[in-house]
Design a protein around this motif. Structure first.
Motif, PDB file in Angstrom:
ATOM      1  N   MET A   1       3.557   0.466  -0.273  1.00 13.83           N
ATOM      2  CA  MET A   1       4.010   1.696   0.353  1.00 13.83           C
ATOM      3  C   MET A   1       5.266   2.206  -0.353  1.00 13.83           C
ATOM      4  SD  MET A   1       1.749   1.901   2.757  1.00 13.83           S
ATOM      5  CE  MET A   1       2.396   3.170   3.864  1.00 13.83           C
ATOM      6  N   PHE A   2       5.441   3.530  -0.372  1.00 14.47           N
ATOM      7  CA  PHE A   2       6.644   4.091  -0.954  1.00 14.47           C
ATOM      8  C   PHE A   2       7.804   3.936   0.030  1.00 14.47           C
ATOM      9  CE2 PHE A   2       9.648   7.493  -1.892  1.00 14.47           C
ATOM     10  CZ  PHE A   2       9.807   7.319  -3.260  1.00 14.47           C
ATOM     11  N   HIS A   4      10.975   5.039   1.660  1.00 16.95           N
ATOM     12  CA  HIS A   4      11.666   6.316   1.830  1.00 16.95           C
ATOM     13  C   HIS A   4      13.132   6.173   2.192  1.00 16.95           C
ATOM     14  CE1 HIS A   4       7.458   7.696   2.245  1.00 16.95           C
ATOM     15  NE2 HIS A   4       7.917   8.856   1.811  1.00 16.95           N
ATOM     16  N   SER A  20       6.229   9.801  -2.643  1.00 16.01           N
ATOM     17  CA  SER A  20       5.032   9.123  -2.171  1.00 16.01           C
ATOM     18  C   SER A  20       3.768   9.872  -2.590  1.00 16.01           C
ATOM     19  CB  SER A  20       5.085   9.008  -0.643  1.00 16.01           C
ATOM     20  OG  SER A  20       3.836   8.628  -0.132  1.00 16.01           O
ATOM     21  N   LYS A  22       1.118   9.886  -0.910  1.00 13.28           N
ATOM     22  CA  LYS A  22       0.582  10.500   0.303  1.00 13.28           C
ATOM     23  C   LYS A  22       1.207  11.858   0.566  1.00 13.28           C
ATOM     24  CE  LYS A  22       1.451   7.271   3.276  1.00 13.28           C
ATOM     25  NZ  LYS A  22       1.463   6.519   4.555  1.00 13.28           N
ATOM     26  N   ASP A  51      -0.859   3.835  -0.504  1.00 11.80           N
ATOM     27  CA  ASP A  51       0.189   4.752  -0.931  1.00 11.80           C
ATOM     28  C   ASP A  51       0.483   4.420  -2.392  1.00 11.80           C
ATOM     29  OD1 ASP A  51       2.084   6.711  -0.935  1.00 11.80           O
ATOM     30  OD2 ASP A  51       3.504   5.685   0.366  1.00 11.80           O
TER      31      ASP A  51
END
Length: 344
Positions: A1-2, A4, A20, A22, A51
């Motif tokens: 996952m990115f 954030h 990201s 997404k 992602d």
């Protein structure tokens, strides 16, 4: 996952996006190259990816400083990780990216990585991939690059520590006047295995490709290189050079090499070559006559052999760092990944 929560500390030019998949990716680019590859690992990565990292550089924007992405594998249990990266460079854009892979825990890791890069007309991409993991790590990295007219790509892959590694590069020239430089260096010992597989497709005329991959294998390490250059019908005035040079420091080390040219045009300059050998006995004797120990003499010759690849790298801070790491590696001092506080 990115992730954030923490933004990049460096300043990015206006219009540049690092975020990201997404949030930013569009169907226009995502999986357009990888989806045609007919590769099982790529399909697995596509199926499992939730992602990823999206990098976009708009028209005529130059990112002066290199962007570094550090992948740190940490887990209390054996772990599988699937990474996805999409890079889009518009016309005239310039970007340098460095990916570093580290393993911080004594666990079995399986990492798949798929990078798709679209390099627009007159754009420039420098892509560096450095692996410093450990013997329990299995890593499969597939890189897909599409180049438009008069674009430039500099792709470098460096393996200093690993378990089992397979690096795949599929690069296509879609516009005339494009150029790519592909360099790779591998240092392996114990029972490590490193496989580099490249495919460069010349679809249009007046393009240039150059490949240089070097391996130094010690103990019972195994290396493999399969390079294929495909010059399609009509791709006249193509220039291509593929070179794979290898050192096996012991009788137990094994190197498998298969450079290939497939040419369907009659006005081209293409060549390929491969060598597998041992250290020069005359050079070792000459150095020992001058008071240099056998171990030190071997290290100096191996270092000089691999440095030809490192000296071609355009990113100066990385080049200087690699000279230091490679020397430590040959001296047996690099027993864990460098540059990460988690590993100290």
């Amino acid at each position: 996952m990115f992730y954030h929560d923490e933004k990049p500390k460096g300043h990015l030019p206006e219009g540049v996006i690092i975020g990201s998949l997404k949030d930013f990716a569009t169907s226009e680019y995502y999986n357009r190259l990888a989806g045609k590859a007919n590769d099982a690992v790529t399909d697995l990565n596509t199926m499992l990816a939730q992602d990823g990292l999206y990098v976009y550089v708009p028209k005529n924007v130059k990112v002066d400083r290199a962007i570094q992405v550090i992948n740190i594998l940490r887990s209390d249990v054996d772990l599988m990780v699937n990474r996805r990266v999409l890079i889009v460079l518009e016309e005239g854009a310039e970007l340098k990216m460095l990916f570093c892979d580290h393993a911080a825990d004594d666990r079995h890791f399986l990492a798949t990585q798929v990078i798709e890069a679209y390099v627009g007309e007159n754009a420039s991409l420098d892509l560096y991939c450095l692996e410093e993991t450990h013997h329990k790590n299995v890593r499969v990295s597939n890189v897909y690059i599409d180049q438009q007219a008069n674009s430039r790509v500099n792709h470098n892959v460096i393996t200093l520590h690993n378990g089992i590694t397979r690096n795949k590069l599929d690069l296509t020239f879609s516009g005339e006047g494009a150029e790519c430089q592909c360099y790779g260096c591998v240092i392996a010992d114990k029972q490590q295995h490193v496989d580099n597989n490249t495919l460069i497709v010349h679809k249009v005329p007046h393009c240039t490709s150059n490949e240089l991959y070097k391996y130094v294998l010690d103990d019972k390490a195994t290396g493999a290189f399969a390079g294929r250059v495909l010059v399609e019908h009509g791709a006249q005035k193509t220039t291509s050079q593929m070179t794979n040079q290898n050192l096996t420091a012991t009788k137990e080390a094994r190197m498998f090499t298969q450079p290939m040219l497939e040419i369907y045009a009659d006005d081209v300059k293409c060549a390929h070559g491969s060598t597998v050998g041992q250290l020069n006995d005359a050079a070792l004797f000459y150095m020992r006559q001058r008071g240099i120990s056998l171990q030190e003499a071997k290290m100096l010759l191996q270092n000089a052999f691999i440095n030809e690849v490192i000296d071609h790298m355009q990113l100066e801070p990385l080049r200087d760092r690699l000279h230091y790491l490679v020397e430590k590696r040959f001296r047996g001092e690099l027993n864990k990944c460098e540059g990460c506080k988690l590993c100290k």
